[in-house]
Scaffold this motif. Sequence first.
Motif, PDB file in Angstrom:
ATOM      1  N   ASP A 166       0.837  -1.208   0.000  1.00  0.00           N
ATOM      2  CA  ASP A 166       0.000   0.000   0.000  1.00  0.00           C
ATOM      3  C   ASP A 166       0.869   1.255   0.000  1.00  0.00           C
ATOM      4  O   ASP A 166       0.597   2.215  -0.734  1.00  0.00           O
ATOM      5  N   ALA A 167       1.929   1.248   0.807  1.00  0.00           N
ATOM      6  CA  ALA A 167       2.839   2.402   0.838  1.00  0.00           C
ATOM      7  C   ALA A 167       3.521   2.598  -0.513  1.00  0.00           C
ATOM      8  O   ALA A 167       3.685   3.732  -0.990  1.00  0.00           O
ATOM      9  N   ALA A 168       3.905   1.489  -1.142  1.00  0.00           N
ATOM     10  CA  ALA A 168       4.581   1.563  -2.438  1.00  0.00           C
ATOM     11  C   ALA A 168       3.643   2.096  -3.514  1.00  0.00           C
ATOM     12  O   ALA A 168       4.053   2.895  -4.373  1.00  0.00           O
ATOM     13  N   ARG A 169       2.394   1.676  -3.485  1.00  0.00           N
ATOM     14  CA  ARG A 169       1.422   2.150  -4.485  1.00  0.00           C
ATOM     15  C   ARG A 169       1.243   3.661  -4.379  1.00  0.00           C
ATOM     16  O   ARG A 169       1.208   4.368  -5.392  1.00  0.00           O
ATOM     17  N   HIS A 170       1.097   4.152  -3.150  1.00  0.00           N
ATOM     18  CA  HIS A 170       0.923   5.602  -2.969  1.00  0.00           C
ATOM     19  C   HIS A 170       2.199   6.365  -3.331  1.00  0.00           C
ATOM     20  O   HIS A 170       2.134   7.434  -3.965  1.00  0.00           O
ATOM     21  N   ALA A 171       3.360   5.826  -2.955  1.00  0.00           N
ATOM     22  CA  ALA A 171       4.625   6.505  -3.261  1.00  0.00           C
ATOM     23  C   ALA A 171       4.854   6.566  -4.762  1.00  0.00           C
ATOM     24  O   ALA A 171       5.298   7.604  -5.293  1.00  0.00           O
ATOM     25  N   PHE A 172       4.550   5.470  -5.464  1.00  0.00           N
ATOM     26  CA  PHE A 172       4.779   5.460  -6.914  1.00  0.00           C
ATOM     27  C   PHE A 172       3.819   6.407  -7.624  1.00  0.00           C
ATOM     28  O   PHE A 172       4.216   7.122  -8.559  1.00  0.00           O
ATOM     29  N   THR A 173       2.571   6.422  -7.209  1.00  0.00           N
ATOM     30  CA  THR A 173       1.585   7.306  -7.849  1.00  0.00           C
ATOM     31  C   THR A 173       1.984   8.771  -7.688  1.00  0.00           C
ATOM     32  O   THR A 173       1.869   9.568  -8.632  1.00  0.00           O
TER      33      THR A 173
END
Length: 512
Positions: free
Chosen positions: A453-460
Amino acid sequence: METSTEAGPAGGRRRWLILIVLCLATLVLVVDNMVLTVAVPALTESLHASAQNIQWVLDSYILVFAGLLLTTGSLSDRFGRRRVLIIGLAVFGVASAVATLASNPGELIAARVAMGIGGALLMPSTLSILITVFTDEAERRKAMAAWTVVAMVGLVGGPVLGGVMISHFWWGSVFLLNIPIAVLAIISAVVLMPESKGPWRKPDPLGTVLSIVGLTSAVWVIIELPKGFARPSTLIALAIAVVALVSFGIWETRIAEPMVPLQLFKQRNFSGGSFSLTLVQIGNGGLLLVMTQYLQFVLGYSALKASLCFIPLAVAALIFNTLGAGLGMKFGNRPLMFVGLLICAVAFVVLADLGVDDGLTKLFVGLFLLGAGSGLAMPAAITAIMGAVPPEHAGVSSALNDTVQQTGAALGVAIMGTVVASRFTAGMPASVQGTARKSLGQAVSTGNAQVIDAARHAFTHAASIAYIAGAVGVTAAAIVSFVVLRDVKAPASPSDGEDGSVDSSTLVAAEA
């Protein structure tokens, strides 16, 4: 020189058949470049390839392709554009067949090098033959629009077709797609296409060596940028590139018969159009790379489903390329390019607003706008650039335009990749360490819901910054095109037939 006497209605019909051949030649290049991205996971597993092996599979092609473009463009002007096109198709087709049989990474890299040589031979020839065959401005615009649409369809259709092939066959099947297209294009070129060439000029061996060394080194530096600029190998390559390219520029302005007519950059349409397209390619270069990761890792789509999401881009390009051909005759290249590029900038802003839970509506709107803007701007830009080119330099001028765009695209991938990677790492929580902190794919592979979840938000968030940068670059390109370009109505050539048949001074008899 024996000249072609082709004229009249038959010549008019043949021109459009020749366009089909040129579109096939372009299609084989675009499909191959895009389809390989889908095949990487499968060939990695099958060939037991390391990350470095895969990097060389991808980079070996672009290094050879970009390094040889100016040389092959010059060769096509000297020895015949049809001849060089056919040789390029043959080399590309044979190398593709060899690639399907590769049993280890080394064999595949060697095949990709050969494919880069074939691509460098045929790419400048396609556009130079197009502008030589279509001398009437209205017909040239229609032909350019069709040629651009085919490239866009290949851009989107390549991954889709590749995904289908891999799901039913083995990874090497993606290279089989090139072979029938190449064979059909070769047969059609032999039967339909007249030969064209410029006046004979002395060879320029020093210019050839300097261009190959300089361009290859420059592209290598761009590829290595995301790994760190201060690396010794990158700094050495940069020094070689600067020395070679500066020496090349000085040498080409001193000799009586240069390999590349650099004086073309004194023409507003050529220099302004080329610089604008470079800015566009820098903005667009990493779009597919970032968007594909967003679709697969953030939204969780399969490779095939992710590829299908780009269909609005292709549909819009098809529609607005067709509209642009007529609008260009009415309004000229400059306003069409300016408006198209501003639409592209709006598209980037829309894409920058994508979130982790957004549906497809916003994505499709952004991609449709991007296709619409590109459909209006790109054919107008290329028409303006190539309209400033004398027929005798059509091949090398086309190669010069291709080189500028390829360099811009590679630079765009490097810049956007670096921006996204750095912002992604900065956006990850301090508790996440190791490769998961630096790679979205690695973060997803951990299986940890909180990390994912953290990676998805960081990448977006990182992708949004990259898209805003792309919007700035495309807006700058729009401003450059409006300020620099000029729409000049060229007088009709007395040698042009009423049907728009080919100027016989640039044609030699077809070798039927």
